[in-house]
Scaffold this active site. Structure first.
Site, PDB file in Angstrom:
ATOM      1  N   ARG A   7       0.706  -1.321  -0.053  1.00 35.95           N
ATOM      2  CA  ARG A   7       0.069   0.013   0.140  1.00 35.95           C
ATOM      3  C   ARG A   7       0.927   1.176   0.120  1.00 35.95           C
ATOM      4  O   ARG A   7       1.893   1.095  -0.321  1.00 35.95           O
ATOM      5  CB  ARG A   7      -0.956  -0.077   1.176  1.00 35.95           C
ATOM      6  CG  ARG A   7      -0.261  -0.005   2.451  1.00 35.95           C
ATOM      7  CD  ARG A   7      -1.123   0.253   3.630  1.00 35.95           C
ATOM      8  NE  ARG A   7      -0.405   0.333   4.942  1.00 35.95           N
ATOM      9  CZ  ARG A   7      -0.725   0.292   6.179  1.00 35.95           C
ATOM     10  NH1 ARG A   7      -2.312   0.020   6.234  1.00 35.95           N
ATOM     11  NH2 ARG A   7      -0.375   0.494   7.233  1.00 35.95           N
ATOM     12  N   ASN A  41      -4.773   7.909   4.558  1.00 35.25           N
ATOM     13  CA  ASN A  41      -4.377   7.034   5.894  1.00 35.25           C
ATOM     14  C   ASN A  41      -2.867   7.419   6.240  1.00 35.25           C
ATOM     15  O   ASN A  41      -1.972   6.908   5.466  1.00 35.25           O
ATOM     16  CB  ASN A  41      -4.427   5.600   5.625  1.00 35.25           C
ATOM     17  CG  ASN A  41      -4.250   4.733   6.799  1.00 35.25           C
ATOM     18  OD1 ASN A  41      -5.093   4.944   7.920  1.00 35.25           O
ATOM     19  ND2 ASN A  41      -3.268   3.792   7.035  1.00 35.25           N
ATOM     20  N   GLU A  42      -2.595   7.781   7.403  1.00 37.00           N
ATOM     21  CA  GLU A  42      -1.254   7.940   8.031  1.00 37.00           C
ATOM     22  C   GLU A  42      -0.374   8.588   6.899  1.00 37.00           C
ATOM     23  O   GLU A  42       0.574   7.826   6.336  1.00 37.00           O
ATOM     24  CB  GLU A  42      -0.847   6.792   8.540  1.00 37.00           C
ATOM     25  CG  GLU A  42      -1.525   6.307   9.542  1.00 37.00           C
ATOM     26  CD  GLU A  42      -0.840   5.017  10.448  1.00 37.00           C
ATOM     27  OE1 GLU A  42      -0.089   4.411   9.801  1.00 37.00           O
ATOM     28  OE2 GLU A  42      -1.275   4.987  11.463  1.00 37.00           O
ATOM     29  N   GLU A  77      -6.993   5.200  16.043  1.00 33.61           N
ATOM     30  CA  GLU A  77      -6.794   3.736  15.907  1.00 33.61           C
ATOM     31  C   GLU A  77      -5.725   3.504  16.979  1.00 33.61           C
ATOM     32  O   GLU A  77      -5.045   4.187  17.435  1.00 33.61           O
ATOM     33  CB  GLU A  77      -5.638   3.622  14.767  1.00 33.61           C
ATOM     34  CG  GLU A  77      -6.546   3.543  13.459  1.00 33.61           C
ATOM     35  CD  GLU A  77      -5.540   2.978  12.410  1.00 33.61           C
ATOM     36  OE1 GLU A  77      -4.260   2.387  12.574  1.00 33.61           O
ATOM     37  OE2 GLU A  77      -5.508   3.475  11.331  1.00 33.61           O
ATOM     38  N   GLU A  94      -1.975  -7.891   6.835  1.00 34.11           N
ATOM     39  CA  GLU A  94      -1.980  -7.619   8.266  1.00 34.11           C
ATOM     40  C   GLU A  94      -2.847  -8.833   9.069  1.00 34.11           C
ATOM     41  O   GLU A  94      -3.497  -8.505  10.029  1.00 34.11           O
ATOM     42  CB  GLU A  94      -2.582  -6.418   8.782  1.00 34.11           C
ATOM     43  CG  GLU A  94      -1.500  -5.287   8.241  1.00 34.11           C
ATOM     44  CD  GLU A  94      -1.842  -3.835   8.740  1.00 34.11           C
ATOM     45  OE1 GLU A  94      -0.945  -3.275   9.047  1.00 34.11           O
ATOM     46  OE2 GLU A  94      -2.835  -3.583   8.526  1.00 34.11           O
ATOM     47  N   HIS A 132      -2.540  -9.101  12.368  1.00 36.88           N
ATOM     48  CA  HIS A 132      -3.001  -7.829  13.284  1.00 36.88           C
ATOM     49  C   HIS A 132      -4.025  -8.003  14.313  1.00 36.88           C
ATOM     50  O   HIS A 132      -5.001  -8.644  13.900  1.00 36.88           O
ATOM     51  CB  HIS A 132      -3.204  -6.506  12.566  1.00 36.88           C
ATOM     52  CG  HIS A 132      -2.860  -5.355  13.337  1.00 36.88           C
ATOM     53  ND1 HIS A 132      -4.277  -4.905  14.009  1.00 36.88           N
ATOM     54  CD2 HIS A 132      -2.240  -4.283  13.293  1.00 36.88           C
ATOM     55  CE1 HIS A 132      -3.719  -3.653  14.654  1.00 36.88           C
ATOM     56  NE2 HIS A 132      -2.656  -3.369  14.319  1.00 36.88           N
TER      57      HIS A 132
END
Ligand code: GLA
Length: 638
Positions: free
Chosen positions: A105, A143-144, A298, A345, A348
């Site tokens: 990503r 995102n981030e 998050e 992930e 996760h």
């Protein structure tokens, strides 16, 4: 208003029967908000300009029927494979000149025209489709943010940014000290991002590139934000900041542009270290938000520690969440709702673990949802009103200074700005002293003390601000390697620390980085760094074994400036703070945070502990009699 509770929901990984179960479980857990679609671009736009919104319509309808709000994402953090194939020039190029390929990503160049255009297209399409959807509560852009690119598009944009910053090449050549090593630029076309090169790169070029990357990503954010604001003027637009060592953006600047500051928090330690890091992250977020409420976007139900992933201990999920809420978060959100079965992930942790809802983690998630129902969201209040949590002590936080100290060719590779800021915060936290963060140019007059953690780069304006703060009666505690460089970052000559010499009443002649630890009488172990300090108005508080000043104190106007010329362990640093009048009466591991209308007490220890709190706990409805159970927590209205 209720607190938000929920997490990232990525339903496209699951069949539709699972969606119905998800919504039923979310209701059981008291979930009120989910972030949907962060990585859904390829499922929403399977080929250029062709949209498949049907599945997302059904997901949003299900959530709306379940009374769950949606923080709808603009999925620009993960462009689809077709996009990368059609626009290879929009794939990230690393500093070493490697063009990355699709397969993970965040593989894009934020300066590539095709990426910018495709980003706006999907943003527009989503905003038109869902502007009136009843579930829409918030927009979540990207995102981030944090992917720097070194390609030719980035080079062109970097040059444009530099032209704006310096006006002409003469100013740039001067600021970058290009006279050294024959780097003089005679045409803008000669300037590139700091790509792989033979030996040390130019530190001013490296620092400006980091400033540029932050601004360039912010421009991308602002483009999407403006499209969303136009479509849905009342719906807040945010993005989630990544914390810890990966600081790719100037958070003070970004926080002026978002409607709501939101952070992701993944502590790198466990147990008490995780509690300390959680408090640090939440205090940063509140400070970036200007003292106003913000959002924990998050966190994880477990620890994601590089080589290991393990569950959080019983009770930690709730305690960490409450630490954030206590510091002004409007809720507690997680990544992700249901742990993935496959994909990058897959290990996760999730709110619903692989085991399913019959699990300790899901039971804790339901109990936390129940608890948060009883705690109202923090008061928003006017922009110029009092902050959600009052703090007497400020720690200076400046990403530019941090980036500069991460630059090439410094006298020690062990100078760590983040570690210094964390130490300052941790030592205050353990004593129950509330802290916040401030930029070096902020008005500091309201703080009893200001701590300066290895802030290598300080502008003239910030140095004047610190001088005025001390002269006006403030207490300043400065750690080694602060105030050394200007913003380019050129060394301030005539003795270190150039920008702070007069404030501190000292002149440092030499730096002596330490290979081995030394002992300072009364202040204990010192590592990493030492200096040859001469007094110029200051007094000696601690000496090096050779007799030279190690810690000094200088009275200036109505205030006092302390200097710590080496890296002390926590007890030694605490001792300096005690000399400076900063000693709290808190119990280590027992956290008491006061908001305007209630008080939070959290016991991170395994023993029953006294707490200075009486009243009725909002969560259990039971009286609090000045004691907290091991691992317990209460929220008491004031
Ligand atoms: C970040 C990202 C999420 C996920 C988690 C995993 O916070 O935003 O998409 O990758 O990390 O820790």
């Amino acid at each position: 208003m209720r607190l938000w509770y929920g997490g990232d929901y990525n339903p496209e990984q699951w069949s539709e029967e699972v969606w119905a179960e998800d919504v039923a479980l979310m209701r059981r857990a008291g979930v009120t908000l989910v972030t949907v679609g962060v990585f859904s671009w390829s499922r929403l736009e399977p080929s250029e300009g062709r949209y498949t919104f049907g599945w997302l319509d059904r997901v949003l309808d299900l959530l709306a029927d379940g009374g769950i709000g949606v923080d709808l994402a603009v999925p620009t953090a993960s462009p689809p494979p077709w996009f990368s194939l059609a626009h290879p020039d929009a794939l990230t190029v690393t500093r070493d000149g490697v063009r990355l390929t699709h397969g993970s990503r965040d593989t894009y160049c934020v300066s590539a025209p095709a990426y910018r255009e495709a980003s706006s297209r999907i943003t527009r399409a989503l905003s038109e489709r869902y502007r009136d959807h009843p579930a829409l509560a918030m927009w979540h852009v990207h995102n981030e943010y944090g992917t720097p690119c070194h390609c030719d598009h980035a080079a062109a944009a970097f040059r444009a940014w530099l032209r704006k910053r310096y006006g002409g090449l003469d100013a740039l050549n001067d600021a970058w000290t290009t006279a050294f090593w024959g780097q003089h630029y005679s045409d803008w076309a000669q300037i590139t991002p700091p790509r792989a090169t033979q030996y040390l790169p130019n530190p001013a070029q490296a620092l400006d590139f980091r400033r540029f990357v932050s601004d360039e990503m912010l421009a991308h954010f602002a483009e999407q934000r403006d499209l969303l604001r136009e479509a849905t003027p009342g719906v807040p637009v945010t993005t989630n900041y990544v914390l810890a060592g990966w600081a790719c953006v100037d958070h003070w600047k970004w926080s002026r542009e978002v409607d709501l500051v939101a952070i992701d928090d993944y502590p790198s330690g466990q147990g008490m270290a995780a509690a300390e890091q959680t408090a640090f992250a939440a205090d940063l977020a509140r400070s970036w938000a200007g003292g106003r409420p913000w959002l924990l976007m998050e966190q994880a139900t477990g620890y994601v520690l590089g080589p290991r992933t393990s569950p959080k201990e019983p009770g930690e999920i709730a305690r960490h969440s409450l630490q954030h809420v206590a510091r002004g978060s409007k809720g507690a959100m997680f990544f992700q709702w249901r742990a993935s079965r496959g994909g990058a992930e897959q290990w996760h942790p999730g709110m619903v673990p692989h085991t399913g809802p019959d699990s300790r983690v899901f039971r804790e998630i339901c109990a936390l949802g129940e608890a948060l129902k009883r705690v109202p969201a923090p008061l928003d209040g006017p922009l110029d009103g009092p902050p959600v949590v009052e703090a007497e002590v400020a720690i200076l936080w400046d990403e530019e200074a941090w980036w500069a100290v991460q630059g090439p060719g410094l006298p020690s590779a062990e100078i760590d700005y983040l570690a210094a800021a964390e130490q300052a915060h941790r030592v205050l936290w353990r004593q129950g002293l509330a802290a916040c963060f401030a930029h070096p140019s902020h008005d500091l007059s309201a703080y009893r003390a200001v701590l300066v953690p290895s802030l290598y780069l300080i502008s003239d304006e910030a140095a004047r601000n610190l001088a005025a703060y001390v002269e006006g009666g403030g207490t300043l505690v400065v750690s080694f390697f602060s105030g050394i460089a200007d913003e380019h970052p050129r060394i301030r000559l005539g003795g270190y620390p150039g920008a702070l010499r007069e404030i501190l009443g000292i002149r440092v002649e030499e730096f002596r980085p330490l290979a081995d630890a030394i002992e300072l009488p009364e202040f204990g172990r010192a590592t990493v760094w030492s200096e040859v300090v001469h007094l110029d108005g200051a007094e000696t508080v601690a000496r090096y074994p050779g007799g030279g000043p190690a810690v000094t104190c200088h009275r200036l106007g109505g205030g006092t400036a302390w200097y710590v010329s080496t890296r002390l362990d926590d007890p030694g640093y605490a001792r300096v703070l005690a000399h400076a009048g900063l000693a709290g009466s808190g119990t280590p591991g027992v956290e008491v945070v006061r908001q305007r209308d209630r008080i939070f007490a959290i016991n991170h220890t395994e023993d029953e502990q006294p707490v200075p709190v009486d009243g009725t706990d909002l969560i259990t409805g039971k009286p609090v009699d000045g004691r907290l159970d091991p691992g317990g927590y209460v929220v008491v209205p004031l």
